[in-house]
Design a protein around this motif. Structure first.
Motif, PDB file in Angstrom:
ATOM      1  N   SER A  78       0.827  -1.205   0.000  1.00  0.00           N
ATOM      2  CA  SER A  78       0.000   0.000   0.000  1.00  0.00           C
ATOM      3  C   SER A  78       0.861   1.254   0.000  1.00  0.00           C
ATOM      4  O   SER A  78       0.581   2.231  -0.706  1.00  0.00           O
ATOM      5  N   GLU A  79       1.946   1.208   0.777  1.00  0.00           N
ATOM      6  CA  GLU A  79       2.835   2.358   0.852  1.00  0.00           C
ATOM      7  C   GLU A  79       3.574   2.565  -0.464  1.00  0.00           C
ATOM      8  O   GLU A  79       3.800   3.700  -0.895  1.00  0.00           O
ATOM      9  N   LEU A  80       3.942   1.480  -1.121  1.00  0.00           N
ATOM     10  CA  LEU A  80       4.586   1.594  -2.432  1.00  0.00           C
ATOM     11  C   LEU A  80       3.674   2.327  -3.418  1.00  0.00           C
ATOM     12  O   LEU A  80       4.111   3.200  -4.164  1.00  0.00           O
ATOM     13  N   LYS A  81       2.400   1.959  -3.411  1.00  0.00           N
ATOM     14  CA  LYS A  81       1.460   2.608  -4.322  1.00  0.00           C
ATOM     15  C   LYS A  81       1.284   4.081  -3.973  1.00  0.00           C
ATOM     16  O   LYS A  81       1.198   4.944  -4.844  1.00  0.00           O
ATOM     17  N   ARG A  82       1.223   4.390  -2.661  1.00  0.00           N
ATOM     18  CA  ARG A  82       1.039   5.785  -2.253  1.00  0.00           C
ATOM     19  C   ARG A  82       2.219   6.643  -2.677  1.00  0.00           C
ATOM     20  O   ARG A  82       2.067   7.769  -3.147  1.00  0.00           O
ATOM     21  N   MET A 122      20.666   8.071 -11.235  1.00  0.00           N
ATOM     22  CA  MET A 122      20.613   8.032  -9.778  1.00  0.00           C
ATOM     23  C   MET A 122      19.851   6.801  -9.286  1.00  0.00           C
ATOM     24  O   MET A 122      20.261   6.155  -8.321  1.00  0.00           O
ATOM     25  N   LEU A 123      18.759   6.461  -9.950  1.00  0.00           N
ATOM     26  CA  LEU A 123      18.001   5.276  -9.556  1.00  0.00           C
ATOM     27  C   LEU A 123      18.837   4.017  -9.756  1.00  0.00           C
ATOM     28  O   LEU A 123      18.822   3.107  -8.914  1.00  0.00           O
ATOM     29  N   SER A 124      19.585   3.965 -10.857  1.00  0.00           N
ATOM     30  CA  SER A 124      20.456   2.820 -11.113  1.00  0.00           C
ATOM     31  C   SER A 124      21.536   2.711 -10.039  1.00  0.00           C
ATOM     32  O   SER A 124      21.848   1.611  -9.562  1.00  0.00           O
ATOM     33  N   PHE A 125      22.119   3.846  -9.648  1.00  0.00           N
ATOM     34  CA  PHE A 125      23.141   3.858  -8.604  1.00  0.00           C
ATOM     35  C   PHE A 125      22.609   3.277  -7.301  1.00  0.00           C
ATOM     36  O   PHE A 125      23.295   2.518  -6.608  1.00  0.00           O
ATOM     37  N   ALA A 132       9.587   5.789  -6.368  1.00  0.00           N
ATOM     38  CA  ALA A 132       8.779   5.293  -5.246  1.00  0.00           C
ATOM     39  C   ALA A 132       9.525   4.199  -4.488  1.00  0.00           C
ATOM     40  O   ALA A 132       9.524   4.165  -3.256  1.00  0.00           O
ATOM     41  N   GLU A 133      10.192   3.312  -5.233  1.00  0.00           N
ATOM     42  CA  GLU A 133      10.954   2.251  -4.578  1.00  0.00           C
ATOM     43  C   GLU A 133      12.103   2.838  -3.777  1.00  0.00           C
ATOM     44  O   GLU A 133      12.397   2.392  -2.669  1.00  0.00           O
TER      45      GLU A 133
END
Length: 366
Positions: A78-82, A122-125, A132-133
């Protein structure tokens, strides 16, 4: 105004902690769940959901009830979706909150990356597929995070997260046996002998060898601009502790006290820790005082310290006490300075100094 946290840790964090507390091997629980090592890692990282059958196994081996584990899983999803519904400009502000100049100079991200390419880099790093993740997996432990024009997410926070991530990448590549606390404590009594090695590269190689035998990962990286951390420690998903060093102040006394201070936090069971210089964001709470004291006693036995401070403090007596304690004279000088027993400039010539070359993970000896 009520506080609404912007993150929640995956259930795998709870699983990892309970495995350590109950002294259950990771491979044992994976087998009970019918998973191989890769599948179990995906469960811990939150990439695989806890099923009703898995919840029953977790309850049997780790405690609580199947309903608890399913609720934990539901709250995480739920938090991931939020978190996925963020301001379009928030990702851009997030990326720009990091010390990009340093990160580009050291080749951590591409020099030409801008806009969407910068966000992707940055996400890859950080090993994340989405912003969100990242917010769920990497912002835990910080204050409320909001990446907007008036962001309260300070540069020191983002710089520290990036510096810590450099250690995580190194530690994830290490093959370690199960952590053995008793052997770790025994090794610490001998480890300080390596302080006489002049080459930081050779020193880290020897330290890593000795610590890896007892299941501890040692990593290092130069502090990025805005990061004031001297060292940090945390636990890998398999229960192995990590000690991460920044070589802040580039002197042997500070380096060795940082190693033993972070080791003390592990021995005392204080959990994840980031160590800053006194007078910065570190408030010297009870845990810090305990770790300081244990680190001092491990480096310099009490009887040697008491004998030194009871006599005239000069170069000859410092060198003699250092030989007895099996440390370099510089380490003793640092402790004398911290105790206010000598001026900071009086015996500084006894310290070993380092400097940064092209490699941002290990400095060079002067």
């Amino acid at each position: 105004m009520t506080f609404e946290p912007d993150w929640i840790t995956p259930p795998g964090d709870s699983i990892s902690r309970l495995l350590v507390i109950k002294e259950i091997e990771q491979s044992e629980l994976a087998e009970e769940l019918g998973m191989d090592d890769d599948g179990f890692y995906l469960l811990l990282s939150g990439k695989v959901a806890i099923s009703p059958d898995s919840a029953i196994v977790l309850a049997e081996h780790l405690g609580s009830t199947p309903a608890f584990w399913l609720r934990r899983e539901k709250a995480y999803r739920s938090e991931l979706k939020r978190c996925a519904h963020q301001d379009p400009g928030e990702q851009d502000a997030w990326a720009k909150s990091f010390p990009l100049t340093d990160m580009r100079r050291h080749g951590i991200i591409p020099k030409a990356a801008r806009g969407d390419a910068l966000i992707a880099s940055m996400l890859s790093f950080f090993g994340c597929e989405s912003f969100a993740e990242w917010k769920v997996l990497n912002a835990s432990g910080l204050e409320h995070v909001s990446f907007r024009a008036s962001s309260a997410f300070e540069s020191c926070d983002s710089a520290t997260l990036a510096w810590k991530r450099l250690g995580e990448i190194q530690a994830d590549k290490m093959q370690l046996p199960c952590f053995n606390r008793d052997e770790f404590e025994r090794v610490l009594s001998e480890l300080k002998r390596l302080s006489y090695l002049k080459s930081p590269e050779l020193l880290l190689e020897k330290l890593r060898q000795q610590l890896s035998i007892v299941g501890v990962a040692l990593t290092s990286a130069r502090a990025l601009s805005g990061c004031r951390a001297s060292g940090a420690t945390w636990m890998l998903s398999g229960g192995n502790p990590v000690i991460h060093l920044s070589f802040r102040h580039l002197s042997d006394d500070h380096l060795w006290f940082t190693i033993y201070h972070e080791a003390a936090h592990i021995l005392l069971g204080h959990g994840e820790h980031v160590g800053y210089d006194k007078g910065s964001s570190d408030q010297r709470d009870k845990n810090e005082v305990e770790a300081d004291q244990l680190a001092r006693n491990l480096l310099i036995p009490r009887e040697i310290w008491r004998a030194l401070v009871s006599m005239k403090i000069n170069t000859s007596n410092i060198r003699t006490a250092a030989r007895q304690a099996r440390v370099t004279p510089g380490i003793l000088v640092g402790q004398l300075e911290n105790a206010g027993l000598v001026a900071h400039s009086k015996f500084s010539f006894l310290k070993r100094r380092f400097f940064w070359g092209e490699d941002f993970t290990i400095p060079l000896a002067k």
